[in-house]
Scaffold this motif. Structure first.
Motif: not given
Length: 59
Positions: A37-59
């Protein structure tokens, strides 16, 4: 932009690539194996990328 933002954008782009090329990858490369299921794997990968961009930095 921080390195974390750039890595997040790269993950989103990779997720889009997996979603778009999923059927062709299964047909060409994995024709003798079961369907992956590459579509589902791509969806999860994109969600992790969105989390990395919009999560608050600890700095």
């Amino acid at each position: 932009m921080s390195k974390r933002d750039i890595k997040g954008i790269a993950l989103i782009l990779f997720g889009i690539l997996l979603c778009l090329a999923g059927t062709e990858i299964n047909h060409i490369i994995f024709h003798s194996l079961s369907y992956l299921p590459f579509g589902f794997i791509g969806l999860v990968t994109g969600a992790v990328g969105m989390y990395m961009i919009f999560s608050k930095s600890d700095k």
